[in-house]
Scaffold this motif. Structure first.
Motif, PDB file in Angstrom:
ATOM      1  N   THR A  26       0.841  -1.192   0.000  1.00 43.47           N
ATOM      2  CA  THR A  26       0.000   0.000   0.000  1.00 43.47           C
ATOM      3  C   THR A  26       0.879   1.246   0.000  1.00 43.47           C
ATOM      4  O   THR A  26       2.007   1.224   0.501  1.00 43.47           O
ATOM      5  N   TYR A  27       0.338   2.310  -0.548  1.00 44.52           N
ATOM      6  CA  TYR A  27       1.069   3.568  -0.652  1.00 44.52           C
ATOM      7  C   TYR A  27       0.093   4.698  -0.335  1.00 44.52           C
ATOM      8  O   TYR A  27      -1.089   4.615  -0.676  1.00 44.52           O
ATOM      9  N   TYR A  28       0.630   5.758   0.261  1.00 45.79           N
ATOM     10  CA  TYR A  28      -0.223   6.856   0.702  1.00 45.79           C
ATOM     11  C   TYR A  28       0.379   8.203   0.351  1.00 45.79           C
ATOM     12  O   TYR A  28       1.603   8.360   0.301  1.00 45.79           O
ATOM     13  N   ALA A  29      -0.488   9.189   0.166  1.00 43.58           N
ATOM     14  CA  ALA A  29      -0.052  10.572   0.085  1.00 43.58           C
ATOM     15  C   ALA A  29       0.472  10.983   1.459  1.00 43.58           C
ATOM     16  O   ALA A  29      -0.027  10.517   2.491  1.00 43.58           O
ATOM     17  N   ASP A  30       1.453  11.849   1.459  1.00 43.81           N
ATOM     18  CA  ASP A  30       2.030  12.294   2.731  1.00 43.81           C
ATOM     19  C   ASP A  30       0.971  12.920   3.635  1.00 43.81           C
ATOM     20  O   ASP A  30       1.046  12.802   4.862  1.00 43.81           O
ATOM     21  N   SER A  31      -0.006  13.564   3.041  1.00 39.27           N
ATOM     22  CA  SER A  31      -1.016  14.281   3.819  1.00 39.27           C
ATOM     23  C   SER A  31      -1.922  13.359   4.627  1.00 39.27           C
ATOM     24  O   SER A  31      -2.586  13.810   5.562  1.00 39.27           O
ATOM     25  N   VAL A  32      -1.979  12.074   4.261  1.00 40.48           N
ATOM     26  CA  VAL A  32      -2.870  11.148   4.963  1.00 40.48           C
ATOM     27  C   VAL A  32      -2.116  10.016   5.642  1.00 40.48           C
ATOM     28  O   VAL A  32      -2.724   9.213   6.366  1.00 40.48           O
ATOM     29  N   LYS A  33      -0.835   9.944   5.426  1.00 36.74           N
ATOM     30  CA  LYS A  33      -0.032   8.846   5.973  1.00 36.74           C
ATOM     31  C   LYS A  33      -0.148   8.824   7.505  1.00 36.74           C
ATOM     32  O   LYS A  33      -0.032   9.852   8.161  1.00 36.74           O
ATOM     33  N   GLY A  34      -0.398   7.644   8.042  1.00 38.11           N
ATOM     34  CA  GLY A  34      -0.553   7.498   9.484  1.00 38.11           C
ATOM     35  C   GLY A  34      -1.973   7.708   9.968  1.00 38.11           C
ATOM     36  O   GLY A  34      -2.288   7.390  11.129  1.00 38.11           O
ATOM     37  N   ARG A  35      -2.837   8.240   9.119  1.00 35.06           N
ATOM     38  CA  ARG A  35      -4.228   8.476   9.510  1.00 35.06           C
ATOM     39  C   ARG A  35      -5.202   7.604   8.711  1.00 35.06           C
ATOM     40  O   ARG A  35      -6.241   7.197   9.230  1.00 35.06           O
ATOM     41  N   PHE A  36      -4.877   7.364   7.453  1.00 30.93           N
ATOM     42  CA  PHE A  36      -5.748   6.595   6.573  1.00 30.93           C
ATOM     43  C   PHE A  36      -5.134   5.208   6.323  1.00 30.93           C
ATOM     44  O   PHE A  36      -3.913   5.061   6.270  1.00 30.93           O
ATOM     45  N   THR A  37      -5.999   4.225   6.122  1.00 33.29           N
ATOM     46  CA  THR A  37      -5.562   2.872   5.797  1.00 33.29           C
ATOM     47  C   THR A  37      -6.409   2.315   4.658  1.00 33.29           C
ATOM     48  O   THR A  37      -7.640   2.277   4.760  1.00 33.29           O
ATOM     49  N   ILE A  38      -5.744   1.912   3.597  1.00 31.07           N
ATOM     50  CA  ILE A  38      -6.432   1.272   2.477  1.00 31.07           C
ATOM     51  C   ILE A  38      -6.317  -0.235   2.640  1.00 31.07           C
ATOM     52  O   ILE A  38      -5.289  -0.757   3.099  1.00 31.07           O
ATOM     53  N   SER A  39      -7.378  -0.926   2.284  1.00 29.16           N
ATOM     54  CA  SER A  39      -7.363  -2.389   2.336  1.00 29.16           C
ATOM     55  C   SER A  39      -8.318  -2.912   1.274  1.00 29.16           C
ATOM     56  O   SER A  39      -9.105  -2.142   0.694  1.00 29.16           O
ATOM     57  N   ARG A  40      -8.253  -4.197   1.028  1.00 28.44           N
ATOM     58  CA  ARG A  40      -9.155  -4.793   0.045  1.00 28.44           C
ATOM     59  C   ARG A  40      -9.517  -6.204   0.482  1.00 28.44           C
ATOM     60  O   ARG A  40      -8.749  -6.880   1.155  1.00 28.44           O
ATOM     61  N   ASP A  41     -10.694  -6.630   0.050  1.00 27.67           N
ATOM     62  CA  ASP A  41     -11.161  -7.989   0.263  1.00 27.67           C
ATOM     63  C   ASP A  41     -11.510  -8.535  -1.112  1.00 27.67           C
ATOM     64  O   ASP A  41     -12.587  -8.215  -1.659  1.00 27.67           O
ATOM     65  N   ASN A  42     -10.627  -9.332  -1.669  1.00 30.57           N
ATOM     66  CA  ASN A  42     -10.837  -9.823  -3.030  1.00 30.57           C
ATOM     67  C   ASN A  42     -12.006 -10.803  -3.119  1.00 30.57           C
ATOM     68  O   ASN A  42     -12.588 -10.983  -4.183  1.00 30.57           O
ATOM     69  N   ALA A  43     -12.362 -11.417  -2.011  1.00 26.48           N
ATOM     70  CA  ALA A  43     -13.522 -12.303  -2.002  1.00 26.48           C
ATOM     71  C   ALA A  43     -14.829 -11.520  -2.086  1.00 26.48           C
ATOM     72  O   ALA A  43     -15.844 -12.041  -2.558  1.00 26.48           O
ATOM     73  N   LYS A  44     -14.792 -10.273  -1.632  1.00 25.90           N
ATOM     74  CA  LYS A  44     -15.986  -9.423  -1.652  1.00 25.90           C
ATOM     75  C   LYS A  44     -15.921  -8.362  -2.744  1.00 25.90           C
ATOM     76  O   LYS A  44     -16.804  -7.509  -2.830  1.00 25.90           O
ATOM     77  N   ASN A  45     -14.860  -8.380  -3.549  1.00 25.44           N
ATOM     78  CA  ASN A  45     -14.706  -7.406  -4.636  1.00 25.44           C
ATOM     79  C   ASN A  45     -14.814  -5.968  -4.112  1.00 25.44           C
ATOM     80  O   ASN A  45     -15.436  -5.117  -4.757  1.00 25.44           O
TER      81      ASN A  45
END
Length: 125
Positions: A57-76
């Protein structure tokens, strides 16, 4: 391909929201997925991107440490957990997908083939 984003809303500064983006029409696991945002009068801005399996995962500096991206490939579905929200996070948030990974341009909106309709996030002070 269709992307349907949801989860936006009005929240006070310091609060949290979780955005979701449901993907349909193609094999979800073959797409890198990203979140972008656009505030009124400003250009679309990269927020975060996640690789096909979710390993990286990669983040913009402005959101790093506050936002988290994730995915569930079984749920698309791809998610964006947003914590410690600030008024400057106010924007329309859109999810996007692309089938190829080119590290140097994954933060560029034009890289992405498919886009969701966006969900409004408003953070009050």
């Amino acid at each position: 391909v269709q992307l349907q984003a949801s989860g936006g809303g009005l929240v006070q500064a310091g609060g949290s929201l979780r955005l979701s983006c449901v993907f349909s029409g193609r094999a979800f696991s073959t797409f890198a997925m990203a979140w972008f945002r656009q505030a009124p009068g400003k250009e679309r801005e990269f927020v975060s991107v996640i690789t096909f399996s979710g390993k990286n995962t990669y983040y913009a500096d402005s959101v790093k440490g506050r936002f988290t991206i994730s995915r569930d490939n079984a749920k698309n579905t791809v998610y964006l957990q947003m914590n410690s929200l600030k008024p400057e996070d106010t924007a329309v948030y859109s999810c996007a997908g692309v089938q190829s990974w080119r590290a140097s341009i994954m933060m560029t909106p034009a890289t992405y083939e498919y886009w969701g309709q966006g969900t409004q996030v408003t953070v009050s002070s």
